[in-house]
Design a protein around this motif. Structure first.
Motif, mmCIF file in Angstrom:
data_model
loop_
_atom_site.group_PDB
_atom_site.id
_atom_site.type_symbol
_atom_site.label_atom_id
_atom_site.label_comp_id
_atom_site.label_asym_id
_atom_site.label_seq_id
_atom_site.Cartn_x
_atom_site.Cartn_y
_atom_site.Cartn_z
ATOM 1 N N LEU A 1 9.154 -10.808 -36.713
ATOM 2 C CA LEU A 1 10.424 -10.080 -36.723
ATOM 3 C C LEU A 1 11.602 -11.035 -36.884
ATOM 4 O O LEU A 1 12.630 -10.668 -37.461
ATOM 5 N N THR A 2 11.461 -12.233 -36.399
ATOM 6 C CA THR A 2 12.514 -13.230 -36.583
ATOM 7 C C THR A 2 12.702 -13.540 -38.059
ATOM 8 O O THR A 2 13.835 -13.597 -38.566
ATOM 9 N N PHE A 3 11.578 -13.725 -38.777
ATOM 10 C CA PHE A 3 11.660 -13.977 -40.217
ATOM 11 C C PHE A 3 12.279 -12.780 -40.951
ATOM 12 O O PHE A 3 13.106 -12.945 -41.850
ATOM 13 N N VAL B 1 19.454 -10.376 -42.917
ATOM 14 C CA VAL B 1 20.833 -10.850 -42.788
ATOM 15 C C VAL B 1 21.320 -11.444 -44.111
ATOM 16 O O VAL B 1 22.497 -11.332 -44.472
ATOM 17 N N ILE B 2 20.416 -12.073 -44.835
ATOM 18 C CA ILE B 2 20.789 -12.654 -46.132
ATOM 19 C C ILE B 2 20.884 -11.594 -47.217
ATOM 20 O O ILE B 2 21.835 -11.575 -48.001
ATOM 21 N N ALA B 3 19.912 -10.674 -47.251
ATOM 22 C CA ALA B 3 19.821 -9.733 -48.371
ATOM 23 C C ALA B 3 20.790 -8.560 -48.265
ATOM 24 O O ALA B 3 21.416 -8.176 -49.256
ATOM 25 N N PHE B 4 20.941 -7.976 -47.077
ATOM 26 C CA PHE B 4 21.721 -6.747 -46.949
ATOM 27 C C PHE B 4 23.189 -6.918 -47.330
ATOM 28 O O PHE B 4 23.749 -6.064 -48.030
ATOM 29 N N THR C 1 21.267 3.494 -47.212
ATOM 30 C CA THR C 1 21.090 2.563 -48.322
ATOM 31 C C THR C 1 20.400 1.284 -47.858
ATOM 32 O O THR C 1 19.616 0.678 -48.592
ATOM 33 N N ILE C 2 20.705 0.879 -46.657
ATOM 34 C CA ILE C 2 20.121 -0.332 -46.091
ATOM 35 C C ILE C 2 18.969 0.008 -45.138
ATOM 36 O O ILE C 2 17.979 -0.718 -45.059
ATOM 37 N N PHE C 3 19.094 1.121 -44.441
ATOM 38 C CA PHE C 3 18.126 1.466 -43.403
ATOM 39 C C PHE C 3 16.736 1.747 -43.976
ATOM 40 O O PHE C 3 15.731 1.275 -43.436
#
Length: 283
Positions: free
Chosen positions: A213-215, A221-224, A248-250
């Motif tokens: 989950l950390t990865f 955080v980078i992609a969204f 859209t993100i969820f």
């Protein structure tokens, strides 16, 4: 160009030449005043109808009866119509003026009843057209098709985005599943040792979940933000646009999370149920 006593320099308006049936045919409501009338000959030269945006631009709270000059004719406002999108949604609603000069009629709008035989209706209209305007070429199109062509590029882009989005999500999930599967397989000895030391399946699941989950969080955080900024930038091309919702993100994030849980759970449970001696002996 429309000129008034308050604005003698003139303001650029969009315009449409219509008859007295135009508003009824297209379902456009008057917010004040009246429609053009066939019984009033002066309506073809001296009467104008403006939209609400035009009234605001001119600074008129009560436009009815106000004098203005348009198309080289001095006239007055007889009505105000509600704003409607007469251009594509790329554009904001601009000031619009309607007048009723038959010399500037360029097309005829026909509204047919739901369930009507389209081919027979078109044939009847063509026959009537040829009788009234012999020698004038008859051609037609449908309003919904005309608007569809306006957004043809967006529709094509939507199809491409959908295809590539599905492929991208599928490849990402497949890669995530493969990565988790390979990584956990390399840790079969660790799973065996943890089992020998008394760790339960739930304990091992919690351990590996937290690691992966950390990865996933770092990747999100980078992609969204990149996706959000790109989508918001593309929507700036439209004056009227949908808001970017949380879905859209969820939804992609949920799919990635689901793939992670499935792959991790499968491999951890598989290793936990195996003979720990065999797991420890693995090279």
């Amino acid at each position: 160009m429309v000129k008034t006593d308050d604005k003698p320099e003139g303001i650029t308006f969009d315009w449409i030449s219509v008859d007295s049936d135009y508003l009824t045919t297209y379902g456009i409501s008057l917010t004040a005043g009246r429609n053009f009338s066939k019984e009033r000959s002066s309506d073809t030269t001296q009467a104008f109808i403006i939209n609400e945006t035009a009234a605001n631009v001119l600074g008129w709270e009560n436009p009815l009866g106000k004098s203005l000059t348009a198309f080289g004719n001095d006239g007055y406002v007889i009505g105000v119509i509600q704003d409607f999108n007469f251009l594509s949604l790329h554009n904001k609603i601009s000031p619009l003026i309607l007048w009723s000069n038959p010399d500037y009629y360029f097309s005829v709008s026909v509204k047919y009843q739901s369930g009507a035989q389209i081919s027979e209706t078109i044939s009847f209209i063509e026959t009537t057209w040829n009788q009234m305007l012999p020698g004038v070429l008859f051609s037609y199109d449908f309003v919904n098709d005309r608007f569809a062509n306006v957004y043809k590029a967006e529709q094509q882009a939507q199809t491409l985005f959908l295809i590539f989005s599905v492929l991208a999500v599928f490849i990402a999930i497949l890669g995530l599943f493969s990565f988790a599967t390979y990584s956990i397989q390399q840790k079969q000895k660790e799973i065996g040792i943890r089992k020998v030391l008394g760790a339960t399946v739930r304990d091992m699941l919690g351990h590996f979940y937290s690691s992966y989950l950390t990865f996933l969080f770092i990747a999100s955080v980078i992609a969204f933000p990149i996706v959000y900024i790109w989508a918001k930038s593309w929507l700036q091309n439209f004056s009227y646009r949908a808001q970017i919702g949380i879905d859209t993100i969820f939804i992609p994030g949920l799919l990635a999370l689901l793939a992670l849980f499935i792959s991790v759970s499968y491999q951890v449970i598989k290793g936990a149920l195996a003979n720990p001696v065999d797991s420890i002996r693995m090279d």
